[in-house]
Write a protein that holds these residues in place. Structure first.
Motif, PDB file in Angstrom:
ATOM      1  N   ARG A  65       9.835  20.779 -10.262  1.00  0.00           N
ATOM      2  CA  ARG A  65      10.543  19.655 -10.865  1.00  0.00           C
ATOM      3  C   ARG A  65      10.477  18.418  -9.970  1.00  0.00           C
ATOM      4  O   ARG A  65      10.251  17.292 -10.442  1.00  0.00           O
ATOM      5  CB  ARG A  65      11.998  20.043 -11.110  1.00  0.00           C
ATOM      6  CG  ARG A  65      12.177  21.100 -12.213  1.00  0.00           C
ATOM      7  CD  ARG A  65      13.623  21.546 -12.292  1.00  0.00           C
ATOM      8  NE  ARG A  65      13.796  22.577 -13.325  1.00  0.00           N
ATOM      9  CZ  ARG A  65      14.929  23.258 -13.523  1.00  0.00           C
ATOM     10  NH1 ARG A  65      15.985  23.022 -12.724  1.00  0.00           N
ATOM     11  NH2 ARG A  65      14.993  24.163 -14.475  1.00  0.00           N
ATOM     12  N   GLU A  66      10.662  18.634  -8.670  1.00  0.00           N
ATOM     13  CA  GLU A  66      10.590  17.506  -7.741  1.00  0.00           C
ATOM     14  C   GLU A  66       9.171  16.911  -7.726  1.00  0.00           C
ATOM     15  O   GLU A  66       9.008  15.686  -7.670  1.00  0.00           O
ATOM     16  CB  GLU A  66      10.986  17.981  -6.333  1.00  0.00           C
ATOM     17  CG  GLU A  66      12.442  18.421  -6.228  1.00  0.00           C
ATOM     18  CD  GLU A  66      12.773  18.974  -4.848  1.00  0.00           C
ATOM     19  OE1 GLU A  66      11.828  19.095  -4.032  1.00  0.00           O
ATOM     20  OE2 GLU A  66      13.960  19.270  -4.581  1.00  0.00           O
ATOM     21  N   LEU A  67       8.174  17.789  -7.773  1.00  0.00           N
ATOM     22  CA  LEU A  67       6.801  17.306  -7.767  1.00  0.00           C
ATOM     23  C   LEU A  67       6.473  16.520  -9.040  1.00  0.00           C
ATOM     24  O   LEU A  67       5.760  15.499  -8.991  1.00  0.00           O
ATOM     25  CB  LEU A  67       5.841  18.498  -7.632  1.00  0.00           C
ATOM     26  CG  LEU A  67       4.340  18.169  -7.561  1.00  0.00           C
ATOM     27  CD1 LEU A  67       4.054  17.286  -6.350  1.00  0.00           C
ATOM     28  CD2 LEU A  67       3.516  19.455  -7.485  1.00  0.00           C
ATOM     29  N   ARG A  68       7.005  16.970 -10.175  1.00  0.00           N
ATOM     30  CA  ARG A  68       6.778  16.261 -11.433  1.00  0.00           C
ATOM     31  C   ARG A  68       7.373  14.857 -11.359  1.00  0.00           C
ATOM     32  O   ARG A  68       6.757  13.876 -11.822  1.00  0.00           O
ATOM     33  CB  ARG A  68       7.388  17.051 -12.589  1.00  0.00           C
ATOM     34  CG  ARG A  68       7.041  16.464 -13.960  1.00  0.00           C
ATOM     35  CD  ARG A  68       7.654  17.297 -15.087  1.00  0.00           C
ATOM     36  NE  ARG A  68       7.125  18.654 -15.095  1.00  0.00           N
ATOM     37  CZ  ARG A  68       7.822  19.734 -14.753  1.00  0.00           C
ATOM     38  NH1 ARG A  68       9.091  19.610 -14.363  1.00  0.00           N
ATOM     39  NH2 ARG A  68       7.282  20.926 -14.775  1.00  0.00           N
ATOM     40  N   GLN A  69       8.609  14.773 -10.776  1.00  0.00           N
ATOM     41  CA  GLN A  69       9.225  13.457 -10.642  1.00  0.00           C
ATOM     42  C   GLN A  69       8.394  12.531  -9.741  1.00  0.00           C
ATOM     43  O   GLN A  69       8.208  11.349 -10.020  1.00  0.00           O
ATOM     44  CB  GLN A  69      10.647  13.632 -10.076  1.00  0.00           C
ATOM     45  CG  GLN A  69      11.425  12.321  -9.940  1.00  0.00           C
ATOM     46  CD  GLN A  69      11.665  11.671 -11.300  1.00  0.00           C
ATOM     47  OE1 GLN A  69      11.865  12.363 -12.289  1.00  0.00           O
ATOM     48  NE2 GLN A  69      11.636  10.341 -11.334  1.00  0.00           N
ATOM     49  N   GLU A  70       7.848  13.127  -8.675  1.00  0.00           N
ATOM     50  CA  GLU A  70       7.015  12.339  -7.759  1.00  0.00           C
ATOM     51  C   GLU A  70       5.727  11.858  -8.457  1.00  0.00           C
ATOM     52  O   GLU A  70       5.279  10.737  -8.252  1.00  0.00           O
ATOM     53  CB  GLU A  70       6.677  13.181  -6.523  1.00  0.00           C
ATOM     54  CG  GLU A  70       5.893  12.411  -5.467  1.00  0.00           C
ATOM     55  CD  GLU A  70       5.619  13.242  -4.239  1.00  0.00           C
ATOM     56  OE1 GLU A  70       4.893  12.748  -3.362  1.00  0.00           O
ATOM     57  OE2 GLU A  70       6.143  14.387  -4.164  1.00  0.00           O
TER      58      GLU A  70
ATOM     59  N   THR B  74      12.184  24.790  -8.726  1.00  0.00           N
ATOM     60  CA  THR B  74      12.859  23.580  -8.241  1.00  0.00           C
ATOM     61  C   THR B  74      11.840  22.606  -7.622  1.00  0.00           C
ATOM     62  O   THR B  74      11.877  21.390  -7.864  1.00  0.00           O
ATOM     63  CB  THR B  74      13.935  23.968  -7.212  1.00  0.00           C
ATOM     64  OG1 THR B  74      14.863  24.888  -7.815  1.00  0.00           O
ATOM     65  CG2 THR B  74      14.680  22.733  -6.728  1.00  0.00           C
ATOM     66  N   ASN B  75      10.925  23.164  -6.817  1.00  0.00           N
ATOM     67  CA  ASN B  75       9.894  22.317  -6.188  1.00  0.00           C
ATOM     68  C   ASN B  75       8.983  21.670  -7.233  1.00  0.00           C
ATOM     69  O   ASN B  75       8.541  20.528  -7.074  1.00  0.00           O
ATOM     70  CB  ASN B  75       9.068  23.143  -5.209  1.00  0.00           C
ATOM     71  CG  ASN B  75       9.880  23.578  -4.012  1.00  0.00           C
ATOM     72  OD1 ASN B  75      10.856  22.917  -3.642  1.00  0.00           O
ATOM     73  ND2 ASN B  75       9.489  24.709  -3.392  1.00  0.00           N
TER      74      ASN B  75
END
Length: 575
Positions: A292-297, A289-290
């Protein structure tokens, strides 16, 4: 044990003897060659000695045209052991005698003694035949005596055989001596050491020590000591190995007991490890999950970077436009300065030209008056004297004003050309500063400002004079406009001196000066104390760029309120 293909002693002996053979061969060849040259030199000396023996009789025979006698002398010379050929020629180069081994001569008659080498081992000595009669010397012909390699070899044949025999005997003796010494001192002891080492028994190493019958403490003795020491170390190592093996047996028994306990402990840990694996699975889901969030960032940051890159490109284009605008402002500043010069010079030139026109008109009227009096025959001495005095005064006034106009135009022409060009040339700095000051004189001729220039008379530099003119112009005009705004009798001092390979210019005025805030921003673009009164704020900024970039120098400013302004400029003179 494998047999040795090439013994060490044989290799050493072969290399030593090879070097000796080569040296002996080179020395023998050198001795033979030296003997050959020495013998050849002796034979050439003997040929030269024959000149003193036969030249007189040959000269007289040829002088008296006694050809048979000359030929008889030539045959007598052929009987000498060192002579293999004789050539006798008359003064016209015609052969009187040509006997034995000779070569054809195509040269002019010989004028002095000459030694010459020919092909086939042949060499010759030639000398002229000179007959003296009544204190007069006449060349009647020349003689060439020939000898060859065979004569030289016959003389040194015994010496060559002796040298060769001597070299062979010494070489043979040295070979025998080296072979005997190598066998007794190296080969035999090495064979003995090899045989004893081959009998090594690992079960009883103490019986495998080497024992040599050597009388010298040399490398072989050291090898024996080292090998025996290795045997002693091996015995100690075997003893330690047995002790270690016994210890290892005891340790293995303890290890079996520990393995049993370890298996029990592993069973307990396995249950605990299963719980840990469950916890790791849960943490893995959280990590995904983290990620995915990092990829979006990261995608957001990449978008921002693209936007910043576009802004940087726009900023680079703006900088190019700003640079172009700065260059245009610099050119405008130059043209504005040049325009001021034109206006001032035009007004100053009109004054002497007007005076010159008035003087020329007055002189023309006086000439017409004197011409009329002369034609009417009424010209008197008093009238003529008055005309000459007035003409002299008028001519002096006319020349003075025309010279003044010429000086103004010359100064303006040089400064104007320099200010519109950045070409470098060699010029006298003091003269040029006076030309610049003269071109600026109209700018403050209605005021009482004083400009003092102190510069070495012979200071010549290589630089762009237009740049220096613009810098000096900006400093003086800034002092007049800003520093002497409320002052009509300002003083400007311009001090120039050499310091090593640099030129140091110190400029100072006694104007109103600047406070600390104004001094810090003095060289900033668009900074001016005359905002709204026609000041562009580019004068000192352009002056700073000209000194630091065009002149490759540096400029510093110092000022306090009511204490004037001082510039210190340093740049290389490059003569």
């Amino acid at each position: 044990m494998a047999s040795v293909q090439t013994g060490l002693s044989r290799k050493l002996l072969t290399r030593v003897l090879s070097v000796y053979f080569i040296l002996t061969f080179i020395v023998t060849i050198g001795q033979i060659f030296t003997e050959y040259l020495s013998t050849k030199s002796h034979i050439e000396s003997e040929l030269q000695t024959l000149k003193n023996t036969f030249s007189t009789s040959l000269t007289r025979a040829i002088w008296e045209v006694n050809i048979p006698q000359a030929q008889s002398i030539a045959e007598g010379l052929m009987e000498l052991p060192i002579v293999t050929g004789v050539q006798i020629r008359d003064e016209n180069g015609e052969y009187i005698a040509d006997l034995g081994m000779t070569i054809a001569q195509i040269r002019a008659p010989i004028s002095s003694g000459e030694l010459e080498d020919h092909s086939g081992g042949l060499f010759s000595y030639s000398f002229p035949l000179i007959f003296e009669f009544s204190n007069r010397a006449s060349t009647v012909g020349d003689v060439t005596l020939y000898s060859n390699f065979n004569i030289i070899f016959s003389r040194i044949e015994v010496g060559i055989f002796f040298l060769l025999g001597n070299a062979i005997v010494k070489t043979a003796f040295l070979v025998f001596l080296f072979m005997t010494a190598f066998r007794r001192m190296l080969s035999d002891p090495l064979v003995e050491i090899t045989q004893q080492m081959s009998a090594f028994n690992p079960e009883h190493p103490e019986e495998s020590k080497v024992h040599l019958t050597l009388h010298d403490e040399n490398e072989l003795r050291l090898l024996q000591y080292s090998y025996n020491q290795v045997i002693d170390d091996l015995i100690i190592s075997q003893q330690k190995l047995r002790s270690t093996q016994e210890e290892l047996t005891r340790v293995n028994k303890k290890l079996d007991d520990q393995n049993l306990l370890l298996e029990q402990e592993v069973a307990k840990k396995t249950a605990s490890l299963s719980q840990i694996m469950l916890d790791l699975e849960r943490q893995k889901d959280e990590l995904i999950t983290n990620q995915r969030e990092l990829r979006q960032e990261n995608e957001n940051r990449q978008y921002i970077e693209n936007v910043l890159r576009e802004k940087n490109q726009e900023l680079a284009k703006s900088m190019e436009h700003l640079k172009l605008a700065q260059d245009q402002l610099l050119e405008s500043e130059r043209m504005a300065s040049l325009g001021g010069l034109v206006a001032g010079i035009a007004h100053d030139v009109n004054t002497p030209l007007g005076v010159g026109v008035t003087a020329a008109s007055f002189l023309r009227d006086r000439i017409d008056t004197v011409k009329a009096a002369y034609e009417e025959k009424s010209l008197t001495n008093k009238t003529m004297a008055s005309f000459l005095g007035e003409a002299e005064q008028t001519t002096h006034l006319l020349l003075t004003n025309l010279n003044r106009a010429s000086e103004l135009i010359t100064s303006f022409k040089q400064v104007a050309v320099d200010q519109t060009s950045e070409a470098e040339r060699v010029f006298n700095l003091k003269s040029y500063l006076h030309e610049v000051l003269q071109s600026l004189a109209p700018s403050f001729k209605h005021q009482k400002h004083v400009v003092n220039i102190e510069c070495p008379e012979d200071l010549e530099i290589r630089s762009a004079p237009g740049i220096i003119a613009q810098v000096v112009t900006n400093m003086i005009m800034n002092s007049i406009i800003h520093g002497f705004e409320h002052k009509d009798n300002g003083v400007i001092d311009l001090l120039v001196k050499e310091e090593d390979e640099d030129v140091m210019i110190t400029y100072k005025d006694d104007g109103c000066g600047l406070n600390a805030g104004q001094l810090d921003r003095l060289f900033d673009a668009f900074f001016t104390t005359k905002r709204g009164q026609g000041g562009s704020g580019l004068g000192t900024h352009i002056m700073y760029n000209l000194v630091t970039q065009a002149l490759d120098g540096q400029i510093d400013a110092f000022s306090e309120p009511d204490k004037g302004l001082r510039y210190e400029i340093r740049f290389p003179k490059r003569t």
